[in-house]
Design an enzyme around this catalytic site. Structure first.
Site, mmCIF file in Angstrom:
data_model
loop_
_atom_site.group_PDB
_atom_site.id
_atom_site.type_symbol
_atom_site.label_atom_id
_atom_site.label_comp_id
_atom_site.label_asym_id
_atom_site.label_seq_id
_atom_site.Cartn_x
_atom_site.Cartn_y
_atom_site.Cartn_z
ATOM 1 N N LYS A 231 45.192 -27.958 21.369
ATOM 2 C CA LYS A 231 45.103 -28.764 22.608
ATOM 3 C C LYS A 231 46.249 -28.703 23.009
ATOM 4 O O LYS A 231 46.556 -28.440 24.059
ATOM 5 C CB LYS A 231 43.837 -29.941 22.373
ATOM 6 N N LYS B 261 33.078 -24.147 24.184
ATOM 7 C CA LYS B 261 33.020 -23.151 25.560
ATOM 8 C C LYS B 261 34.017 -23.251 26.146
ATOM 9 O O LYS B 261 34.842 -22.625 26.916
ATOM 10 C CB LYS B 261 32.868 -25.103 26.330
ATOM 11 N N LYS C 178 35.553 -18.999 16.672
ATOM 12 C CA LYS C 178 34.713 -19.974 16.927
ATOM 13 C C LYS C 178 33.588 -19.653 18.368
ATOM 14 O O LYS C 178 34.834 -19.439 19.132
ATOM 15 C CB LYS C 178 34.456 -20.897 15.757
HETATM 16 P P1 AMP Z 1 32.109 -30.570 20.240
HETATM 17 O O1 AMP Z 1 31.513 -29.784 20.637
HETATM 18 O O2 AMP Z 1 34.022 -30.181 19.924
HETATM 19 O O3 AMP Z 1 32.364 -32.164 20.646
HETATM 20 O O4 AMP Z 1 31.945 -30.625 19.159
HETATM 21 C C1 AMP Z 1 29.729 -31.648 18.056
HETATM 22 C C2 AMP Z 1 29.658 -30.952 16.942
HETATM 23 O O5 AMP Z 1 29.296 -29.315 16.523
HETATM 24 C C3 AMP Z 1 31.004 -30.972 15.798
HETATM 25 O O6 AMP Z 1 30.991 -31.819 14.344
HETATM 26 C C4 AMP Z 1 31.369 -29.815 15.514
HETATM 27 O O7 AMP Z 1 32.466 -30.042 14.456
HETATM 28 C C5 AMP Z 1 30.260 -28.679 16.011
HETATM 29 N N1 AMP Z 1 30.347 -27.338 16.296
HETATM 30 C C6 AMP Z 1 31.137 -27.263 17.045
HETATM 31 N N2 AMP Z 1 31.483 -25.866 16.901
HETATM 32 C C7 AMP Z 1 30.517 -25.159 17.125
HETATM 33 C C8 AMP Z 1 30.975 -23.951 15.475
HETATM 34 N N3 AMP Z 1 31.269 -22.503 16.664
HETATM 35 N N4 AMP Z 1 29.899 -23.747 15.294
HETATM 36 C C9 AMP Z 1 29.316 -24.807 14.106
HETATM 37 N N5 AMP Z 1 29.361 -25.857 14.051
HETATM 38 C C10 AMP Z 1 30.207 -26.725 16.168
#
Ligand code: AMP
Ligand code: TRP
Length: 330
Positions: free
Chosen positions: A111, A196, A193
């Site tokens: 980031k 967004k 992965k």
């Molecule tokens: P975030 O959207 O970054 O706040 O992530 C929220 C949750 O979703 C966290 O537990 C991340 O580890 C999980 N997460 C986000 N992107 C992925 C992905 N592509 N695959 C699996 N888990 C994800």
């Protein structure tokens, strides 16, 4: 009953990656454990943002979680900034976190590389995350694979605090990740992965047509140039994992046979996936629309959640301050 805690930033839409990697697990664990789930808006402000936007997205994320099955009668759902103890404990933990540990966090490196100016809050992001979890003395944290390193740091912080202020018997537990079979979903482009910030997501609230448009063009096993070329499901980076997450076991078996035997084309395979995905996601979208039209209900759920969270967090912070020689707020 042991406690679980998890959080999600309101900085993006709820997409199939965080749904399968985390949120679906929250829903299935909420009956089994005493569960706290948090929309972490203090984390979301560690990168540049617009205030009006953040307010909207915080609400949208809460609605998305409720629509996905997070049940306020069986867990505590709240917004981080409504529970001031998170920021308080994060400050305290900052004094017990080695700078080097923060600087080597992969997410910080990624980031910060994209920022012109890096603010201290971005570096200290995982300290706040440790405070989130440890305020509730949670020992299990349902997250995706990308959070494993942050949780290791939470354990270091818990250990550092315990050894200074609770040497005889650990006060804070050492939280461990709880992963799902879809611990890291690859994005539609088949490269990184699903995320967004890369723009390779499927949002769980997208319409059936929008989702079909994305599946139709998603990358599959490159060996399947035409529908007569056999493929290998394990070389299909997105569609096969989605089948495993959304389709019943018999269908997954059929997918494997039909792919290896070139018995159908990728488009047919994707159609079946689309149907199975929509069976789960269409009702989520409907519930979200209902909640969206009922603003007072959402406010009431989140206010009640913050109150329940504070009942626990205020006890933890009182104990922490007591042991650290810090008078309590009155
Ligand atoms: P975030 O959207 O970054 O706040 O992530 C929220 C949750 O979703 C966290 O537990 C991340 O580890 C999980 N997460 C986000 N992107 C992925 C992905 N592509 N695959 C699996 N888990 C994800
Ligand atoms: N850092 C997490 C993410 O980006 C969000 C988060 C903040 C979190 N606090 C947490 C996750 C506490 C689990 C527990 O996904």
């Amino acid at each position: 009953m042991s406690r679980i805690f998890s959080g999600i930033q309101p900085s993006g839409e709820l997409h199939v990656g965080n749904y399968l990697g985390a949120v679906r697990n929250w829903v299935s664990l909420q009956g089994e454990y005493e569960a706290f789930f948090c929309v972490v808006n203090y984390h979301a402000i560690t990168l540049p943002y617009a205030a009006a936007d953040l307010r909207l997205r915080t609400r949208e994320m809460a609605i998305g979680l409720l629509a996905a099955g997070v049940d306020p009668d069986r867990c505590t759902l709240f917004v981080q900034s409504q529970v001031p103890e998170h920021a308080e404990l994060a400050w305290i933990f900052n004094t017990l976190t080695p700078l080097g540990e923060l600087e080597r966090q992969t997410q910080f490196k990624e980031k910060s590389a994209r920022q012109e100016q890096v603010m201290a809050g971005l570096l200290n992001y995982p300290v706040l995350q440790a405070a989130d979890i440890l305020l509730y003395l949670a020992d299990l944290v349902p997250v995706g694979e990308d959070q494993i390193q942050h949780l290791e740091l939470s354990r270091v912080i818990a250990r550092n605090w315990n050894s200074r202020f609770s040497p005889d018997e650990p006060f804070f537990p050492e939280p461990k990740p709880r992963l799902t079979p879809t611990r890291r979903l690859v994005g539609l482009d088949g490269k990184g992965k699903m995320s967004k910030s890369i723009g390779n997501t499927i949002g769980i609230m997208e319409s059936p047509d929008e989702i079909w448009g994305k599946l139709r063009t998603a990358i599959t096993d490159p060996a399947r140039k035409t529908k007569n070329d056999p493929g290998e499901p394990d070389d299909c980076p997105v569609i096969y994992p989605l089948h495993r997450a959304f389709s019943p076991p018999e269908t997954v078996k059929l997918v494997e046979e039909n792919c290896r035997g070139a018995k159908w084309g990728c488009v047919e395979c994707k159609r079946v996936l689309h149907e199975n995905m929509m069976a789960e996601l269409a009702p989520v979208r409907e519930r979200a629309a209902e909640l969206d039209a009922n603003d007072a209900k959402v406010t009431q759920i989140l206010d009640a959640g913050a109150e329940k969270a504070r009942a626990v967090s205020s006890r933890t912070i009182a104990e922490v301050k007591e042991r650290m020689g810090l008078p309590l707020a009155r």
